[in-house]
Scaffold this motif. Structure first.
Motif, short mmCIF file in Angstrom:
data_model
loop_
_atom_site.label_atom_id
_atom_site.label_comp_id
_atom_site.label_asym_id
_atom_site.label_seq_id
_atom_site.Cartn_x
_atom_site.Cartn_y
_atom_site.Cartn_z
N LEU A 1 -10.73 -17.70 14.07
CA LEU A 1 -11.56 -16.51 14.18
C LEU A 1 -12.28 -16.44 15.52
O LEU A 1 -12.41 -15.36 16.12
CB LEU A 1 -12.59 -16.50 13.04
N GLU A 2 -12.73 -17.58 16.05
CA GLU A 2 -13.46 -17.60 17.32
C GLU A 2 -12.57 -17.14 18.46
O GLU A 2 -12.96 -16.32 19.29
CB GLU A 2 -13.98 -19.01 17.58
N ALA A 3 -11.33 -17.66 18.51
CA ALA A 3 -10.41 -17.26 19.58
C ALA A 3 -10.04 -15.79 19.48
O ALA A 3 -9.91 -15.09 20.50
CB ALA A 3 -9.16 -18.13 19.53
N TYR A 4 -9.88 -15.30 18.25
CA TYR A 4 -9.55 -13.88 18.07
C TYR A 4 -10.69 -12.99 18.57
O TYR A 4 -10.45 -11.99 19.27
CB TYR A 4 -9.25 -13.62 16.60
N GLU A 5 -11.94 -13.33 18.24
CA GLU A 5 -13.08 -12.51 18.67
C GLU A 5 -13.24 -12.56 20.19
O GLU A 5 -13.56 -11.54 20.82
CB GLU A 5 -14.35 -13.00 17.99
N GLN A 6 -13.00 -13.71 20.79
CA GLN A 6 -13.13 -13.82 22.24
C GLN A 6 -12.05 -13.00 22.95
O GLN A 6 -12.31 -12.36 23.97
CB GLN A 6 -13.05 -15.28 22.67
N SER A 7 -10.81 -12.99 22.41
CA SER A 7 -9.75 -12.20 23.03
C SER A 7 -10.04 -10.71 22.91
O SER A 7 -9.82 -9.94 23.85
CB SER A 7 -8.40 -12.53 22.39
N GLN A 8 -10.57 -10.28 21.76
CA GLN A 8 -10.94 -8.87 21.60
C GLN A 8 -12.07 -8.49 22.56
O GLN A 8 -12.07 -7.39 23.14
CB GLN A 8 -11.37 -8.61 20.15
N ALA A 9 -13.04 -9.39 22.75
CA ALA A 9 -14.13 -9.11 23.68
C ALA A 9 -13.62 -9.01 25.10
O ALA A 9 -14.06 -8.16 25.88
CB ALA A 9 -15.21 -10.19 23.55
N SER A 10 -12.69 -9.88 25.49
CA SER A 10 -12.13 -9.82 26.84
C SER A 10 -11.40 -8.49 27.08
O SER A 10 -11.52 -7.89 28.15
CB SER A 10 -11.19 -11.00 27.06
N GLN A 11 -10.64 -8.03 26.10
CA GLN A 11 -9.97 -6.75 26.24
C GLN A 11 -10.96 -5.59 26.35
O GLN A 11 -10.75 -4.65 27.13
CB GLN A 11 -9.04 -6.53 25.06
N THR A 12 -12.03 -5.66 25.61
CA THR A 12 -13.05 -4.61 25.69
C THR A 12 -13.69 -4.57 27.07
O THR A 12 -13.91 -3.50 27.64
CB THR A 12 -14.13 -4.85 24.62
N ILE B 1 -16.65 -19.52 9.93
CA ILE B 1 -15.60 -19.86 10.90
C ILE B 1 -14.21 -19.51 10.37
O ILE B 1 -13.22 -19.65 11.09
CB ILE B 1 -15.66 -21.34 11.27
N HIS B 2 -14.14 -19.10 9.13
CA HIS B 2 -12.85 -18.76 8.54
C HIS B 2 -12.61 -17.26 8.66
O HIS B 2 -13.51 -16.46 8.36
CB HIS B 2 -12.79 -19.19 7.07
N PRO B 3 -11.45 -16.84 9.10
CA PRO B 3 -11.18 -15.41 9.26
C PRO B 3 -11.08 -14.73 7.91
O PRO B 3 -10.74 -15.36 6.89
CB PRO B 3 -9.85 -15.39 10.01
N PRO B 4 -11.37 -13.44 7.83
CA PRO B 4 -11.22 -12.72 6.56
C PRO B 4 -9.76 -12.61 6.14
O PRO B 4 -8.84 -12.93 6.89
CB PRO B 4 -11.84 -11.36 6.88
N GLU B 5 -9.57 -12.15 4.94
CA GLU B 5 -8.23 -12.12 4.36
C GLU B 5 -7.29 -11.21 5.13
O GLU B 5 -6.11 -11.53 5.31
CB GLU B 5 -8.33 -11.67 2.90
N GLU B 6 -7.79 -10.06 5.62
CA GLU B 6 -6.90 -9.14 6.34
C GLU B 6 -6.41 -9.74 7.65
O GLU B 6 -5.28 -9.47 8.08
CB GLU B 6 -7.61 -7.81 6.60
N LEU B 7 -7.20 -10.60 8.30
CA LEU B 7 -6.74 -11.25 9.53
C LEU B 7 -5.77 -12.39 9.22
O LEU B 7 -4.87 -12.68 10.01
CB LEU B 7 -7.94 -11.78 10.33
N VAL B 8 -5.99 -13.05 8.08
CA VAL B 8 -5.07 -14.12 7.70
C VAL B 8 -3.68 -13.55 7.45
O VAL B 8 -2.65 -14.16 7.80
CB VAL B 8 -5.61 -14.86 6.46
N GLN B 9 -3.62 -12.37 6.86
CA GLN B 9 -2.34 -11.74 6.62
C GLN B 9 -1.61 -11.38 7.92
O GLN B 9 -0.39 -11.30 7.95
CB GLN B 9 -2.53 -10.49 5.76
N GLN B 10 -2.37 -11.19 8.99
CA GLN B 10 -1.76 -10.90 10.29
C GLN B 10 -1.39 -12.16 11.05
O GLN B 10 -0.92 -12.07 12.19
CB GLN B 10 -2.73 -10.06 11.14
N GLY B 11 -1.61 -13.31 10.47
CA GLY B 11 -1.25 -14.57 11.11
C GLY B 11 -2.31 -15.13 12.02
O GLY B 11 -2.01 -15.96 12.89
N ILE B 12 -3.58 -14.70 11.88
CA ILE B 12 -4.68 -15.20 12.73
C ILE B 12 -5.43 -16.26 11.95
O ILE B 12 -5.94 -16.00 10.84
CB ILE B 12 -5.62 -14.03 13.12
N SER B 13 -5.50 -17.44 12.50
CA SER B 13 -6.17 -18.55 11.83
C SER B 13 -7.47 -18.97 12.53
O SER B 13 -8.35 -19.53 11.89
CB SER B 13 -5.23 -19.77 11.77
#
Length: 296
Positions: free
Chosen positions: A72-83, A58-70
């Motif tokens: 991971l579930e919400a980030y994956e769902q937003s990417q899926a919606s855009q796809t 449930i924890h985002p990887p280091e490269e996403l943390v550097q982008q300010g994403i905390s």
């Protein structure tokens, strides 16, 4: 804070876990938690296990943390919606939409890979996006394969050797029925499951080779006789006017008695016997011996 020694080190399976655990049946003399901990932490050379843990990270990887994403579930769902939105715009898909209507019983590709611990909307969203990414990856692989193929130098076409045909084999157009009578190969091989004409007349006391040879000869002889009769000229029949005939009415002898007068009837006689229904305590022969005389 250091963990108490009474607790099993992580990762491990809780006792009662019924999923597959590789190499578990070959381990003895240890608790279930300690055994599964050893199996999950051993290197891949000694125990073959998946690199992906059973519990989802449930924890985002280091490269996403550097982008300010905390989250991971919400980030994956937003990417899926855009796809899915891009898919709808490019392909005009009107069925695999976002969100999918609750209770939809149609087919959702890749649904079996995302159906744990999520709501129906999140499962469908992740499944459709997964399917779309795989489709794009496959198309990219095919394009790269075609590019590499076209870039390779073309080789000259090799001349294939002529097809080998045995001298003893009959021509391809020559069948068993067209071979001359007495030909050496005029028979069917043992194991042939097709129809052999006249085989029933010669299937006993003969080998399969001899029986099929005789059957084919008999069939060809009958065909030759039929062809001969077919080529013969047809003799016209003389046409005569039919003579009227009087119908013949068969005579029926009604004077023959129905019942024998000197003995009874045979048991199981199914005809009518006068007064038989009123007789008791007698055999069928004795009761029909005294039957009333027939009416003339």
């Amino acid at each position: 804070m250091k963990k108490n020694k009474l607790y099993t080190d992580d990762p491990h399976h809780i006792p009662g876990y019924v999923g597959y655990c590789p190499q578990y049946k070959y381990r003895f003399a240890n608790t279930f938690g300690a055994t599964t901990n050893n199996l999950l932490t051993e290197p891949d050379e000694s125990t073959a296990h998946s690199e992906q843990p059973i519990l989802r990270n449930i924890h985002p990887p280091e490269e996403l943390v550097q982008q300010g994403i905390s989250d991971l579930e919400a980030y994956e769902q937003s990417q899926a919606s855009q796809t899915i939105e891009r898919r709808q715009e490019s392909l005009g898909d009107q069925k695999l939409l976002d969100p999918v209507i609750p209770g939809y019983q149609g087919y959702i590709p890749k649904r079996d890979n995302h159906h744990f611990g999520r709501t129906n909307a999140k499962v469908c969203r992740a499944s459709i996006a997964h399917f779309h990414h795989e489709h794009d990856d496959r198309e990219g692989y095919i394009d790269s394969l075609m590019t590499d193929t076209m870039a390779q130098p073309r080789h000259r076409r090799r001349h294939t050797a002529p097809e080998f045909i045995s001298k003893d084999a009959p021509p391809p157009t020559m069948t068993m029925y067209r071979m001359p009578a007495g030909a050496e190969l005029r028979y069917f091989k043992a194991g042939y499951a097709g129809f052999v004409p006249r085989w029933r007349n010669h299937q006993y006391a003969n080998t399969y080779q001899l029986g099929t040879r005789i059957s084919i000869d008999e069939f060809q002889h009958e065909n030759g006789m039929r062809d001969t009769r077919r080529d013969m000229p047809v003799q016209p029949l003389s046409v005569r006017e039919p003579t009227p005939r009087t119908p013949v009415v068969p005579k029926v002898d009604y004077s023959a008695p129905v019942y024998a007068r000197d003995n009874g009837l045979v048991p199981h006689y199914t005809g009518h016997v006068q007064g038989q229904m009123f007789k008791f305590a007698q055999t069928y022969g004795n009761s029909t011996n005294t039957v009333l005389p027939p009416i003339d």
